[in-house]
Motif scaffolding. Structure first.
Motif, PDB file in Angstrom:
ATOM      1  N   VAL A 168       0.750  -1.120  -0.036  1.00 34.93           N
ATOM      2  CA  VAL A 168       0.046  -0.006  -0.006  1.00 34.93           C
ATOM      3  C   VAL A 168       0.891   1.345   0.065  1.00 34.93           C
ATOM      4  O   VAL A 168       0.575   2.187  -0.495  1.00 34.93           O
ATOM      5  CB  VAL A 168      -0.982  -0.210   1.259  1.00 34.93           C
ATOM      6  N   PHE A 169       1.949   1.265   0.675  1.00 33.87           N
ATOM      7  CA  PHE A 169       2.872   2.224   0.758  1.00 33.87           C
ATOM      8  C   PHE A 169       3.431   2.575  -0.295  1.00 33.87           C
ATOM      9  O   PHE A 169       3.654   3.862  -1.052  1.00 33.87           O
ATOM     10  CB  PHE A 169       4.004   2.085   2.038  1.00 33.87           C
ATOM     11  N   TYR A 170       3.743   1.491  -1.348  1.00 30.78           N
ATOM     12  CA  TYR A 170       4.380   1.578  -2.506  1.00 30.78           C
ATOM     13  C   TYR A 170       3.627   2.176  -3.498  1.00 30.78           C
ATOM     14  O   TYR A 170       3.856   2.978  -4.304  1.00 30.78           O
ATOM     15  CB  TYR A 170       5.010   0.132  -3.036  1.00 30.78           C
ATOM     16  N   LYS A 171       2.310   1.590  -3.280  1.00 28.53           N
ATOM     17  CA  LYS A 171       1.249   1.793  -4.421  1.00 28.53           C
ATOM     18  C   LYS A 171       0.815   3.346  -4.415  1.00 28.53           C
ATOM     19  O   LYS A 171       0.875   3.942  -5.423  1.00 28.53           O
ATOM     20  CB  LYS A 171       0.221   1.186  -4.237  1.00 28.53           C
ATOM     21  N   TYR A 172       0.554   3.835  -3.264  1.00 30.17           N
ATOM     22  CA  TYR A 172       0.044   5.245  -3.169  1.00 30.17           C
ATOM     23  C   TYR A 172       1.062   6.195  -2.706  1.00 30.17           C
ATOM     24  O   TYR A 172       0.596   7.498  -2.451  1.00 30.17           O
ATOM     25  CB  TYR A 172      -1.215   5.189  -2.066  1.00 30.17           C
ATOM     26  N   PHE A 173       2.073   6.267  -2.206  1.00 33.22           N
ATOM     27  CA  PHE A 173       3.233   6.881  -1.859  1.00 33.22           C
ATOM     28  C   PHE A 173       4.435   7.334  -2.524  1.00 33.22           C
ATOM     29  O   PHE A 173       5.119   8.270  -2.760  1.00 33.22           O
ATOM     30  CB  PHE A 173       3.310   6.855  -0.184  1.00 33.22           C
ATOM     31  N   ILE A 174       5.222   6.077  -3.002  1.00 34.00           N
ATOM     32  CA  ILE A 174       6.249   6.254  -3.611  1.00 34.00           C
ATOM     33  C   ILE A 174       6.416   6.010  -5.116  1.00 34.00           C
ATOM     34  O   ILE A 174       7.572   5.630  -5.818  1.00 34.00           O
ATOM     35  CB  ILE A 174       7.242   5.145  -2.653  1.00 34.00           C
ATOM     36  N   LEU A 175       5.278   5.560  -5.619  1.00 32.02           N
ATOM     37  CA  LEU A 175       5.304   5.189  -7.086  1.00 32.02           C
ATOM     38  C   LEU A 175       6.125   6.138  -7.962  1.00 32.02           C
ATOM     39  O   LEU A 175       6.684   5.840  -9.083  1.00 32.02           O
ATOM     40  CB  LEU A 175       3.920   4.898  -7.357  1.00 32.02           C
ATOM     41  N   LYS A 176       5.784   7.536  -7.601  1.00 33.69           N
ATOM     42  CA  LYS A 176       6.260   8.403  -8.594  1.00 33.69           C
ATOM     43  C   LYS A 176       7.746   8.978  -8.172  1.00 33.69           C
ATOM     44  O   LYS A 176       8.263   9.917  -9.038  1.00 33.69           O
ATOM     45  CB  LYS A 176       5.530   9.728  -8.458  1.00 33.69           C
ATOM     46  N   ASP A 180      15.940   5.166  -4.295  1.00 31.83           N
ATOM     47  CA  ASP A 180      17.149   5.521  -3.183  1.00 31.83           C
ATOM     48  C   ASP A 180      16.495   6.804  -2.070  1.00 31.83           C
ATOM     49  O   ASP A 180      17.121   7.060  -1.357  1.00 31.83           O
ATOM     50  CB  ASP A 180      18.262   5.997  -4.317  1.00 31.83           C
ATOM     51  N   SER A 181      15.752   7.881  -2.979  1.00 39.65           N
ATOM     52  CA  SER A 181      15.424   8.750  -2.142  1.00 39.65           C
ATOM     53  C   SER A 181      14.353   8.169  -0.857  1.00 39.65           C
ATOM     54  O   SER A 181      14.506   8.749   0.316  1.00 39.65           O
ATOM     55  CB  SER A 181      14.415   9.878  -2.931  1.00 39.65           C
ATOM     56  N   VAL A 182      13.910   7.272  -0.932  1.00 40.87           N
ATOM     57  CA  VAL A 182      13.035   6.582   0.034  1.00 40.87           C
ATOM     58  C   VAL A 182      13.838   6.071   0.982  1.00 40.87           C
ATOM     59  O   VAL A 182      13.578   6.147   2.233  1.00 40.87           O
ATOM     60  CB  VAL A 182      11.859   5.538  -0.598  1.00 40.87           C
ATOM     61  N   GLY A 183      14.762   5.380   0.523  1.00 45.37           N
ATOM     62  CA  GLY A 183      15.735   4.830   1.500  1.00 45.37           C
ATOM     63  C   GLY A 183      16.605   5.769   2.218  1.00 45.37           C
ATOM     64  O   GLY A 183      16.791   5.666   3.472  1.00 45.37           O
TER      65      GLY A 183
END
Length: 672
Positions: A168-176, A180-183
């Motif tokens: 869910v986090f990947y689908k709605y928050f970090i897809l765009k 590396d920025s998430v990490g």
């Protein structure tokens, strides 16, 4: 050229800050912490990880560097996510095989990472949240089989929930945005634990309140400076209001040569550390906090047993704790663990009350099943702890230090006694050797005394029994009697003289003398003996002056003893060389002879009056063996020294005589 640089000072500073962020992640990320602390059972594994983990990262970097460099050169100016360089480079060169291998390798790496992370985080989630604050009451009432099943189901649910949440986090928050920025954002957030983490290890004054407030402030900065703009504004570009104003307020703290993530890391860690330090210094912790801080920082000073039991005073019954252990470990495993504990600490199995060691032991057993937090809650539920004042804590700690100091002193005394015992054993062995040497000496002296006495007696009996002996033969016998009497007198005088030297009963007549004249006076009486053996005699004079202070008669005796000893052991056609020179205001005389080498173990002992080498031939040289002992006493009375050493083809005796004239002048100058 620009593609192969850090982009100047700005790029280098950003790179340094990113290295700091990565360093904190290595120590504090949940997966690393779980592997190094929770699952690690032996301290030697940490020592291995200290060198092996950096080596792994270095090797990993060696493979990553050419990929990053090549991607930067190939895709310069294009909008390409650097995360995909490894698969885009072979595609760029139309290499399908390498592309497929990279894809499969990346897929397997991702799957293994998901598995490891899911298992690790599920254990943390169940042990530290779900069980202690949700299902612990239910587990307390069940048996071992039901509890095992429940714990397994809880962890399965945790794994499933974490994977769904991650999707869910990947689908709605970090897809765009890039991975590396998430990490990096995750690393910055987790780095907020660093001040409290390292402060707890190295600083006794760190407080709970300071850690919480500092952590909260650091997380707030990360939230408004990174998380909101990264995840919310990317989907709401036109959003305006309070959050946008708060975000814009960070522009005041902008550091021009740092990127957004390094800036937030710098300010969050600065504020976090500052608040933690200031609040810890300005507030006074309670007795428990200060107690645990002292023990946690200086754990090696106070923890003497393997269970790492802290200072604790209270009431607890073994039966109550045993019942809890049986619910999670089973009856057989619990009884086995208790037997091991009782044997280890020599505790009677009928003991009813538990001490701090047993409580810590029980917590460790439970922590492996349900986590540290749940274990502490369960054990604290059946124990009643009495509060200990700070004064009592300090007294206990002081007593612990005194016990350690006492143990250290006892160990040192034991080592001293062992050393004394070894010294006594060595002294006893030396006495045995000395006694044997004394017996050998007495045998030798008796033999030397018996020889002239026998000759005197034989000659006397012949003269007494036969009155008709010719005058010439009678004269020869009388001369033999006189010669042997002189020899007997010489041996007795040597023994008496050596005894007087040892007791200081002979005073020296020290005057200024010419050492070359003394040398000739000493050499003349034995010169014919040297010539009889065809021994080559030489003299080397390197003196700048010839006047020295010494007792001339004793010096002549000393030189004759050394020459006489050299004469005994030097074969015909051999060499005796005497060298005279000055060194550091001392007269040095070396006498070299080509006699056989002295055994190394005998070099220090040949000056002993009771010593005759066990390595001598069966046919011993003539003499009482007192010449070298007398020589040593004479030179010692002059405050000098004598030594023997093997050199070249023979043996060298070195005589050192201090210059009394120079020494007296130096003493007067120092006195003035």
């Amino acid at each position: 050229k620009e593609k192969n640089t850090f982009n100047g000072v700005e790029g280098a500073m950003n790179w340094m800050v990113l290295c700091m962020i990565s360093a904190t992640a290595i120590c504090i990320l949940p997966r690393q912490f779980h592997t190094a602390i929770v699952e690690n059972r032996q301290e030697k594994h940490i020592r291995t990880a200290i060198w092996f983990f950096p080596l792994y990262l270095l090797i990993f970097t060696i493979f990553i560097f050419p990929i990053a460099w090549g991607g930067r050169l190939i895709f310069d100016g294009e909008k390409v996510n650097p995360e995909f360089y490894s698969i885009l480079i072979p595609q760029h060169f139309d290499n399908t095989l390498i592309t497929v291998l990279v894809f499969l390798g990346g897929l397997s790496s991702c799957i293994s990472m998901i598995i490891i992370s899911a298992i690790t985080l599920s254990i943390m989630l169940s042990n530290n949240l779900i069980i202690p604050y949700g299902l612990l009451g239910k587990l307390k009432s069940e048996n071992e089989t039901q509890n095992t099943r429940s714990i397994t189901n809880i962890r399965k649910f945790s794994i499933f929930a974490l994977i769904i949440m991650a999707f869910v986090f990947y689908k709605y928050f970090i897809l765009k945005i890039s991975l590396d920025s998430v990490g990096l954002i995750s690393f910055v957030v987790i780095a907020q634990l660093a001040p409290a983490f390292f402060g707890a290890i190295f600083w006794r004054r760190g407080s709970y309140k300071g850690a919480v407030i500092g952590l909260a402030a650091g997380l707030a900065i990360c939230y408004f400076g990174l998380i909101i703009p990264q995840y919310y504004f990317s989907y709401n570009q036109e959003f305006k209001g309070v959050l946008r104003d708060m975000y814009n307020s960070f522009n005041f703290f902008t550091i021009s040569y740092l990127g957004r993530i390094p800036q937030i890391f710098f300010w969050s860690i600065l504020v976090n550390t500052g608040l933690f330090t200031i609040i810890s210094v300005s507030t006074k912790g309670n007795y428990r906090e200060r107690n645990f801080a002292e023990l946690y920082v200086d754990i090696d000073k106070y923890i003497q047993n393997h269970e790492n039991a802290f200072i604790w005073r209270g009431t607890a019954y073994i039966s109550d704790i045993q019942n809890i252990l049986e619910r999670f470990l089973g009856k057989n495993k619990t009884e086995q663990a208790l037997r091991i504990f009782n044997l280890k600490y020599n505790i009677d199995s009928k003991t009813e009350t538990a001490d701090s060691r047993f409580i810590k032991f029980s917590e460790n057993l439970l922590a492996g099943r349900i986590g540290t937090a749940s274990a502490k809650i369960l054990i604290e539920g059946v124990t009643k702890e009495d509060k200990i004042s700070l004064k009592e804590v300090l007294n206990i700690l002081e007593e612990s230090k005194e016990n350690i100091s006492l143990n250290k002193k006892l160990t040192e005394q034991s080592e001293e006694l062992q050393k004394l015992s070894d010294d006594l054993r060595t002294a006893n062995e030396n006495l045995i050797v000395k006694d044997r040497q004394k017996d050998d000496f007495l045998d030798s002296v008796a033999h030397e005394l018996r020889t002239p006495i026998t000759a005197i007696r034989s000659a006397g009996e012949i003269l007494a029994d036969d009155d008709d002996i010719p005058f010439e033969i009678k004269q020869e016998f009388l001369n033999n009697i006189i010669t042997e009497s002189d020899r007997l007198s010489e041996i007795i005088n040597d023994i008496l003289y050596l005894d007087k030297l040892q007791h200081g009963e002979i005073s020296l007549n020290i005057q200024q003398n010419n050492i070359l004249d003394t040398y000739k006076k000493a050499l003349n009486p034995i010169l014919h003996l040297i010539q009889q053996k065809n021994i080559h005699l030489s003299e080397v004079n390197l003196l700048n002056r010839v006047i020295f202070e010494y007792d001339e008669a004793r010096m002549i005796q000393l030189l004759q003893n050394i020459w006489g000893n050299a004469l005994k052991f030097t074969d015909e056609q051999g060499t005796i060389q005497t060298k005279l020179f000055e060194k550091e205001n001392q007269l040095v005389i070396t006498i070299f002879n080509t006699g056989k080498h002295i055994p190394e173990e005998d070099l220090e002992m040949i000056f002993d009056k009771f010593y005759q080498s066990k390595n001598q031939n069966i046919l011993k040289p003539t003499g009482s063996g007192l010449g070298l002992a007398i020589s040593k006493k004479i030179i010692q009375a002059h405050k000098g020294s004598i030594k023997a050493e093997n050199s070249g083809l023979g043996v060298t005796f070195t005589i050192t005589l201090p210059d009394r004239i120079i020494n007296e002048i130096k003493n007067e100058v120092e006195h003035l």
